[in-house]
Scaffold this active site. Structure first.
Site, PDB file in Angstrom:
ATOM      1  N   SER A 172      11.842  44.432  32.396  1.00  0.00           N
ATOM      2  CA  SER A 172      10.693  43.889  33.119  1.00  0.00           C
ATOM      3  C   SER A 172       9.414  44.073  32.315  1.00  0.00           C
ATOM      4  CB  SER A 172      10.543  44.601  34.465  1.00  0.00           C
ATOM      5  OG  SER A 172       9.341  44.216  35.097  1.00  0.00           O
ATOM      6  N   TYR A 232       9.941  52.133  39.259  1.00  0.00           N
ATOM      7  CA  TYR A 232      10.650  51.022  38.619  1.00  0.00           C
ATOM      8  C   TYR A 232      10.069  50.736  37.233  1.00  0.00           C
ATOM      9  CZ  TYR A 232      12.601  46.308  38.029  1.00  0.00           C
ATOM     10  OH  TYR A 232      13.265  45.200  37.556  1.00  0.00           O
TER      11      TYR A 232
END
Length: 313
Positions: A172, A232
């Site tokens: 990501s 995350y």
């Protein structure tokens, strides 16, 4: 037109370009793979993983996909096989070392070796404006340590070939070291992680352990960690750093035993992981991962991609 509008226009233009590129078939010269080429995709019973598995199978590969949930895995397998695709399913929990070992043994017994590993399995517990670290340990253990264990276990099974085996890590942009938003506040740590000479497994492990210790102590909010989806983002920062580290380590392998490893950001995909709030489809989100896995004559390794373009770490 404002900056946001211009950025949106550029994104839409690139989406259309990629859509056009996907319609162009690979030539016989570009197709280094065949029906005997084996790809493993983790966490593939739904979402991006399912689409990566499906698209690789559509390209004619033999695809093994995994899921923690056996019944959901079988449902996904039946759906893909219903399309006439060459897919197989095996249960796998990347949090469980015994599960990984069992999967590796099954692969060796049934396939001998694999050509492609796509590490897609991962978790995220934050949606919308939330930024809880309640499940930080599970997020780091799954997204970073689980991915790392999979790579370590699968490397001995990766096939020797003139084309090189491939590892693709789904990551990501939230984990970028030098992004304008969401980057590490600790300049020294950022520089150490960015420097090829100082980057090490011990440094990456120490970074995520430090974060988890601060979570336990309740001091993480002032620790200079990324501000958006902190747990995350830290996990994906670690995956990105480990991808670079492994590219350097694997570059020392003999000719004919090359393993190319890269990571990519699928974008903000409309899946369960984003609470169905994404702005692109799973089909689009899978595209760059499939493109990376199949790159003809691939010499690219240790890089980060988005929308079929290299982006900075």
């Amino acid at each position: 037109m404002g900056r946001k509008e211009r950025a949106k226009e550029r994104r839409e233009k690139r989406r259309q370009e990629i859509s056009d590129l996907r319609r162009v078939p690979y030539t016989d010269q570009e197709r280094w793979w065949g029906s005997e080429t084996v790809a493993v995709v983790t966490g593939a019973n739904r979402g991006i993983g399912y689409e990566i598995a499906r698209q690789l199978a559509v390209h004619g590969l033999s695809v093994i996909f995994t899921s923690r949930d056996i019944s959901k895995g079988h449902e996904a397998m039946e759906s893909l096989q219903g399309e006439g695709l060459n897919v197989a399913f095996h249960q796998l929990d990347i949090l469980d070392h015994v599960s990984i070992k069992s999967f590796a043994e099954w692969l060796q017994q049934n396939y001998g070796s694999i050509d492609i590993l796509v590490n897609n399995a991962g978790v995220n517990f934050n949606l919308g404006p939330d930024n809880s670290v309640e499940f930080a340990e599970r997020v780091i253990s799954t997204n970073y340590f689980g991915t790392k264990k999979m790579i370590e276990t699968m490397i001995p099974l990766m096939k020797h070939s003139a084309f090189g085996a491939r590892i693709v890590n789904v990551s990501s942009r939230l984990g970028r070291l030098n992004g304008r938003r969401n980057r590490l506040g600790d300049t020294m740590l950022r520089e150490q992680l960015a420097d090829e000479d100082s980057l090490s497994e011990e440094l990456i492990n120490r970074t995520v352990t430090c974060f988890l210790e601060q979570v336990e102590q309740g001091s993480w909010a002032s620790g200079g960690w990324p501000k958006i989806y902190t747990d995350y983002s830290v996990s994906k920062l670690a995956v990105n750093a480990y991808t670079r580290l492994m590219a350097k380590t694997l570059s020392n392998r003999p000719e004919g035993q090359n393993i190319h490893i890269n990571c990519y950001c699928p974008g903000w995909v409309n899946t369960a992981m984003t609470g169905w709030a994404g702005n692109i489809s799973a089909e689009e989100g899978a595209d760059t991962g499939v493109w990376l896995a199949l790159l003809p004559g691939q010499t690219v390794t240790g890089k980060f991609f988005g929308e079929r373009r290299e982006i900075g770490f």
